[in-house]
Design a protein around this motif. Structure first.
Motif, PDB file in Angstrom:
ATOM      1  N   SER A 211      -8.557 -14.157   4.087  1.00 28.64           N
ATOM      2  CA  SER A 211      -9.807 -13.658   3.529  1.00 28.64           C
ATOM      3  C   SER A 211     -10.391 -14.679   2.558  1.00 28.64           C
ATOM      4  O   SER A 211      -9.664 -15.256   1.734  1.00 28.64           O
ATOM      5  CB  SER A 211      -9.553 -12.330   2.795  1.00 28.64           C
ATOM      6  OG  SER A 211     -10.688 -11.975   2.027  1.00 28.64           O
TER       7      SER A 211
ATOM      8  N   ALA B 241      -6.542  -8.933   4.116  1.00 23.60           N
ATOM      9  CA  ALA B 241      -6.170  -9.593   5.370  1.00 23.60           C
ATOM     10  C   ALA B 241      -5.926 -11.076   5.127  1.00 23.60           C
ATOM     11  O   ALA B 241      -6.581 -11.714   4.301  1.00 23.60           O
ATOM     12  CB  ALA B 241      -7.271  -9.406   6.407  1.00 23.60           C
ATOM     13  N   GLN B 242      -4.946 -11.602   5.856  1.00 19.62           N
ATOM     14  CA  GLN B 242      -4.601 -13.015   5.707  1.00 19.62           C
ATOM     15  C   GLN B 242      -5.817 -13.887   6.037  1.00 19.62           C
ATOM     16  O   GLN B 242      -6.488 -13.682   7.047  1.00 19.62           O
ATOM     17  CB  GLN B 242      -3.441 -13.357   6.634  1.00 19.62           C
ATOM     18  CG  GLN B 242      -2.890 -14.759   6.447  1.00 19.62           C
ATOM     19  CD  GLN B 242      -2.243 -14.929   5.080  1.00 19.62           C
ATOM     20  OE1 GLN B 242      -1.684 -13.989   4.546  1.00 19.62           O
ATOM     21  NE2 GLN B 242      -2.343 -16.129   4.521  1.00 19.62           N
TER      22      GLN B 242
ATOM     23  N   ALA C  93     -11.963  -5.326  -1.808  1.00 22.61           N
ATOM     24  CA  ALA C  93     -11.880  -4.192  -0.891  1.00 22.61           C
ATOM     25  C   ALA C  93     -10.560  -4.280  -0.137  1.00 22.61           C
ATOM     26  O   ALA C  93      -9.915  -5.329  -0.093  1.00 22.61           O
ATOM     27  CB  ALA C  93     -13.061  -4.219   0.085  1.00 22.61           C
ATOM     28  N   ASP C  94     -10.142  -3.172   0.478  1.00 22.04           N
ATOM     29  CA  ASP C  94      -8.890  -3.178   1.239  1.00 22.04           C
ATOM     30  C   ASP C  94      -8.931  -4.233   2.345  1.00 22.04           C
ATOM     31  O   ASP C  94      -7.914  -4.850   2.662  1.00 22.04           O
ATOM     32  CB  ASP C  94      -8.636  -1.794   1.841  1.00 22.04           C
ATOM     33  CG  ASP C  94      -8.244  -0.773   0.778  1.00 22.04           C
ATOM     34  OD1 ASP C  94      -7.799  -1.194  -0.312  1.00 22.04           O
ATOM     35  OD2 ASP C  94      -8.389   0.439   1.025  1.00 22.04           O
ATOM     36  N   ALA C  95     -10.115  -4.451   2.912  1.00 22.32           N
ATOM     37  CA  ALA C  95     -10.226  -5.424   4.002  1.00 22.32           C
ATOM     38  C   ALA C  95      -9.972  -6.848   3.522  1.00 22.32           C
ATOM     39  O   ALA C  95      -9.598  -7.722   4.307  1.00 22.32           O
ATOM     40  CB  ALA C  95     -11.617  -5.333   4.642  1.00 22.32           C
ATOM     41  N   ASP C  96     -10.163  -7.112   2.223  1.00 22.21           N
ATOM     42  CA  ASP C  96      -9.942  -8.455   1.693  1.00 22.21           C
ATOM     43  C   ASP C  96      -8.475  -8.859   1.698  1.00 22.21           C
ATOM     44  O   ASP C  96      -8.143 -10.035   1.527  1.00 22.21           O
ATOM     45  CB  ASP C  96     -10.476  -8.560   0.257  1.00 22.21           C
ATOM     46  CG  ASP C  96     -11.990  -8.424   0.191  1.00 22.21           C
ATOM     47  OD1 ASP C  96     -12.653  -8.884   1.148  1.00 22.21           O
ATOM     48  OD2 ASP C  96     -12.490  -7.860  -0.795  1.00 22.21           O
TER      49      ASP C  96
ATOM     50  N   ARG D  76       0.828  -1.209   0.000  1.00 22.53           N
ATOM     51  CA  ARG D  76       0.000   0.000   0.000  1.00 22.53           C
ATOM     52  C   ARG D  76       0.860   1.255   0.000  1.00 22.53           C
ATOM     53  O   ARG D  76       0.595   2.209  -0.745  1.00 22.53           O
ATOM     54  CB  ARG D  76      -0.922  -0.029   1.223  1.00 22.53           C
ATOM     55  CG  ARG D  76      -1.890   1.124   1.331  1.00 22.53           C
ATOM     56  CD  ARG D  76      -2.783   1.263   0.126  1.00 22.53           C
ATOM     57  NE  ARG D  76      -3.510   0.037  -0.178  1.00 22.53           N
ATOM     58  CZ  ARG D  76      -4.225  -0.136  -1.285  1.00 22.53           C
ATOM     59  NH1 ARG D  76      -4.268   0.826  -2.180  1.00 22.53           N
ATOM     60  NH2 ARG D  76      -4.852  -1.262  -1.494  1.00 22.53           N
TER      61      ARG D  76
ATOM     62  N   THR E 239      -1.387  -9.836  -1.068  1.00 25.26           N
ATOM     63  CA  THR E 239      -0.937  -9.662   0.314  1.00 25.26           C
ATOM     64  C   THR E 239       0.557  -9.369   0.304  1.00 25.26           C
ATOM     65  O   THR E 239       1.264  -9.641  -0.671  1.00 25.26           O
ATOM     66  CB  THR E 239      -1.185 -10.931   1.153  1.00 25.26           C
ATOM     67  OG1 THR E 239      -0.313 -11.978   0.691  1.00 25.26           O
ATOM     68  CG2 THR E 239      -2.632 -11.383   1.056  1.00 25.26           C
TER      69      THR E 239
ATOM     70  N   SER F 296      -4.051  -6.489  -6.405  1.00 24.05           N
ATOM     71  CA  SER F 296      -4.573  -5.446  -5.523  1.00 24.05           C
ATOM     72  C   SER F 296      -5.941  -4.985  -6.032  1.00 24.05           C
ATOM     73  O   SER F 296      -6.305  -5.243  -7.190  1.00 24.05           O
ATOM     74  CB  SER F 296      -3.598  -4.270  -5.467  1.00 24.05           C
ATOM     75  OG  SER F 296      -3.493  -3.643  -6.730  1.00 24.05           O
TER      76      SER F 296
END
Length: 824
Positions: A578, A575-576, A570-573, A498, A643, A552
């Motif tokens: 997901s 996360a390890q 989404a940005d939240a996806d 990011r 990730t 991304s």
């Protein structure tokens, strides 16, 4: 006749032929030029084909070297590479090979010097170098115990190029340590290879023991495949016998390990086919094309010689009357043809020498470094053989005509100033042959041009304009200290994705940027089997397989890949763990046609595996990730959230300015994030796409050149025949004009004769083009011999040929009847 007498007679014939050519400089120049173009083109293309076939591999006994691929029977047989346990079984159970070595290519980062650099590396088994018959310039290669998976040795062999480029040719390099890879591991240099050796990849600068190719648990997994093996056949063992033995071993492994080896086998392929085989179809097509040009040139020269033989009919008749045998005359005329083609061959060698260098320099196709076309004694022998064959061919028509001379008849025909019907038929047949060959070449060139245009217009499933692609290898920072009793945390990257994207987007001229594990057409995509929830039972032949990419959230917008349903990540996806996944359209068409796919689930592996179920959040269009004009297989693409565990990263940047102006500022932004990040594989997406069409463009360009030469020679040929026809029929034309024929009648007479020849040549050429289309179908895309390009090519040839008929016809209308009646 003794040998000395034969040589003296031959010398006399050669001297007489040279005097004859000197007396007709115009004829000689035209004939030598036509032959030089045909012979020079043949020699140039043959030198490239010879280098890619006969002299391709720079290793001892190259015919004994083979490459082994694991394959699987699905809808068709597909190469999938080997697993390390399978490779060990092939090696232990086979008796057809002297030895066997696994090999695979990767890129490693050479760190610890002024600037980190990504280096092309081959992971190879210890016998690799001895199988190829290559010894290090100094130092040594790998010992067998250094290639032990249980305890691999961190040693490395360096290429001569890297030794000189990065280490200044330091003779003390052997024994020093190099820092390679993102794990900052030290490798001891044990040897330096000789100049020119770049491994089977033709790009390697480092070699590492194959035991370090992957972690031990991956190496032990019989289901993890992806590399090839090199082997050398024992003396006396044929490839067919070795293949039968490998087939038997495959059946044994399938019976012993059905879960991983069902429907799997081994393919044995000659090494030269693997390394230079893709070049050969185009070169063989070009060889056929330039052979057509040579045949047209020979037909042209034969026609010219026929015309001269008509003018020399009285000379030949007198020599026969004085006692010359017809066999002696036959030898004389064929010798004249051979002398003419010999001079053409000498000029052709000069053309070929310049043409080979120009072809290599201008070719969009990259030839392997060990394929070095050049003119040598073998090529000179080829040229001599071609010129001798051409000499016989061009001398045969006038020689056969001389054999058929009737003394009384020839004198009468000479007095009338006209040809015999036999000569007219031969010349007309040669012109028809020239035109038909030219039609085949022009249609072929037109098809190649349309194929390349179709490829250029083909949508790859995304918008490649204004896209710059870069590849990064992000090093790891020091791992944070672990808490008491807690497992050690993985080392973090030196910069997070990011933060890197924010730096790139801040560069002036950057409209969008995205990260991924790979990019379209970069060759880095990895395949995996998957299961769709509720699907019927499957086996090895029909189990779903997809190519997996981590991207991304901005990826689809940056490349403008159409979103057909759902949403992007989404940005939240990120996360390890997901469960979000995006699939391409083929997944939906196979499992949920006419249904809403959003919310459906898939998982990697079989349904009973321990892998988590992934929920589809979006569907995108198909992308030609793995090649143009289409992906090699119909497998879909599966996208997972990017990730920061990815160390090898592909960066796509869409610019609002030319991509060339973005290279330096984007590199600067990356180095500003961390100077230890190596940047490599920088290329505009347009260049990657152009690379996919390079072989077609190369063949198109050369076919076009040969077609233009064929058109020129064919037009010269028909013009020469029609002009000669007008000259020979001057008395007839004068009589027609004296009896009241007007200009239109004479034009119809001459142009009509030419039009019949053109029509015959075009008809035969079009029919031959349909027959030959199958031979070059692999080089074509979206066209057939009935394509509009073919009609345009045929129309162009017919128009130019008729124009060549019209010019002498126009001259015929200006004949003075009184002069014509006195013409001889």
């Amino acid at each position: 006749m003794s040998t000395v007498q034969m040589l003296e007679t031959l010398a006399q014939d050669v001297r007489y032929a040279l005097r004859t050519l000197r007396r007709s400089p115009g004829f000689s120049v035209v004939a030598v030029f036509a032959l030089a173009v045909g012979i020079g083109g043949n020699t140039a293309i043959f030198s490239m084909l010879d280098a890619a076939r006969t002299r391709a591999l720079p290793y001892p006994d190259p015919a004994q070297l083979v490459q082994l691929w694991g394959n699987v029977q699905r809808a068709r047989v597909e190469r999938r590479g080997a697993s390390y346990p399978d490779f060990l079984d092939w090696r232990a159970r086979s008796h057809s090979f002297e030895d066997m070595a696994a090999f695979a290519g990767q890129q490693l980062t050479l760190a610890g010097l002024d600037e980190p650099e990504r280096i092309n590396t081959e992971f190879v088994s210890a016998p690799y170098f001895s199988l190829l018959g290559v010894q290090p310039a100094f130092g040594r290669t790998f010992a067998a115990d250094e290639d032990d998976v249980a305890k691999p040795a961190p040693v490395v062999v360096v290429s001569d190029g890297l030794w000189r480029r990065r280490f200044g040719g330091d003779p003390q390099l052997v024994g020093r340590t190099l820092t390679l890879c993102c794990a900052a591991r030290s490798y001891t240099v044990v040897g330096v290879m000789p100049p020119g050796f770049k491994g089977l990849s033709d790009a390697a600068e480092l070699w590492v023991p194959f035991a370090m190719y992957a972690p031990p648990d991956v190496m032990a997994d019989r289901g993890t495949r992806g590399f090839a093996a090199l082997a050398r056949l024992k003396p006396g063992v044929t490839r067919e016998a070795a293949q039968r033995e490998l087939d038997g071993i495959s059946r044994q492994l399938e019976a012993e390990y059905p879960a991983t080896n069902e429907k799997r086998a081994v393919e044995l392929s000659p090494l030269d086919v693997e390394l230079v085989g893709p070049l050969r179809p185009a070169l063989q097509t070009l060889m056929a094309a330039v052979a057509f040009v040579l045949l047209i040139a020979c037909a042209n020269v034969a026609n010219l010689l026929l015309a001269r033989s008509e003018a020399r009919r009285q000379e030949v008749a007198v020599r026969i009357a004085l006692g010359a045998s017809r066999g002696r005359l036959l030898r004389q005329l064929i010798t004249e043809g051979c002398v003419l083609t010999g001079i053409g061959a000498a000029a052709g060698l000069l053309i070929a020498r310049a043409a080979v260098d120009a072809l290599i320099a201008q070719s969009p196709v990259t030839f392997p470094s060990f394929v070095t076309p050049h003119l040598d004694s073998r090529l000179a022998a080829f040229t001599v053989a071609v010129s001798f064959a051409c000499g016989i061919l061009v001398g045969l028509a006038p020689a056969l005509q001389a054999r058929a001379i009737d003394l009384t008849g020839s004198l009468k025909e000479s007095a009338r100033g006209s040809d015999g019907p036999r000569a007219q038929r031969v010349r007309s047949s040669l012109v028809v042959a020239e035109l038909s060959l030219a039609v085949v070449l022009l249609i072929g060139a037109g098809l190649m041009i349309r194929s390349v245009r179709n490829l250029a217009a083909l949508s790859p499933g995304f918008d490649p304009s204004s896209i710059l692609t870069l590849h990064l290898s992000i090093p790891r920072a020091a791992a944070p200290p672990a808490s008491p009793g807690a497992p050690a945390a993985p080392p973090p990257p030196v910069v997070y994705g990011r933060a890197l994207l924010e730096r790139i987007r801040a560069v002036p001229g950057v409209a969008a940027a995205a990260l991924g594990s790979d990019m379209p057409l970069d060759g880095n995509a990895a395949a995996a089997f998957y299961t769709a929830e509720g699907q019927p039972l499957v086996n090895a032949q029909n189990m779903p397989r997809g190519y997996v990419h981590r991207v991304s959230p901005e990826f689809f917008g940056t490349l403008r890949i159409p979103m057909l349903a759902g949403r992007t990540f989404a940005d939240a996806d990120a996360a390890q763990g997901s469960p979000a996944v995006i699939v391409s359209e083929r997944v939906v068409k196979r499992f949920w046609p006419a249904q809403d796919p959003v919310g459906k689930r898939i998982k990697f592996g079989q349904a009973a595996s321990n892998g988590p179920w992934l929920t589809i959040v979006g569907v995108v269009g198909e992308v030609k990730y793995r090649g143009l004009p289409d992906n090699p297989t119909a497998d879909p693409d599966i996208y997972l959230p990017f990730t920061d565990r990815n160390q090898q990263v592909a960066l796509s940047v869409r610019g609002s300015v030319p991509t060339s102006s973005l290279v330096v500022p984007v590199r600067t932004a990356i180095r500003g994030a961390d100077p230890s990040i190596p940047v490599y594989g920088v290329a505009p997406m347009d260049v990657l796409i152009a690379g996919q069409t390079a072989p077609s463009r190369f063949t198109m360009w050369l076919t076009g050149v040969f077609a233009a030469a064929a058109l020129m020679l064919a037009v010269v040929g028909i013009y020469g025949v029609m002009a000669y026809l007008v000259t020979q029929r001057t008395r007839e034309i004068g009589i027609r004009l004296a009896l009241g024929a007007d200009t239109a009648d004479i034009l119809r007479l001459v142009v009509g004769n030419g039009a019949r020849l053109v029509g015959g040549g075009v008809a035969i050429g079009v029919a031959a083009s349909f027959a030959l289309q199958r031979l070059v179908s692999s080089l074509l895309f979206g066209v057939t011999a009935a394509d509009s390009a073919s009609a345009i090519a045929v129309g162009l040839l017919a128009a130019v040929a008729l124009l060549a008929c019209y010019v002498p016809a126009l001259r015929a209308t200006r004949v003075n009847p009184l002069r014509a009646l006195r013409y001889e």
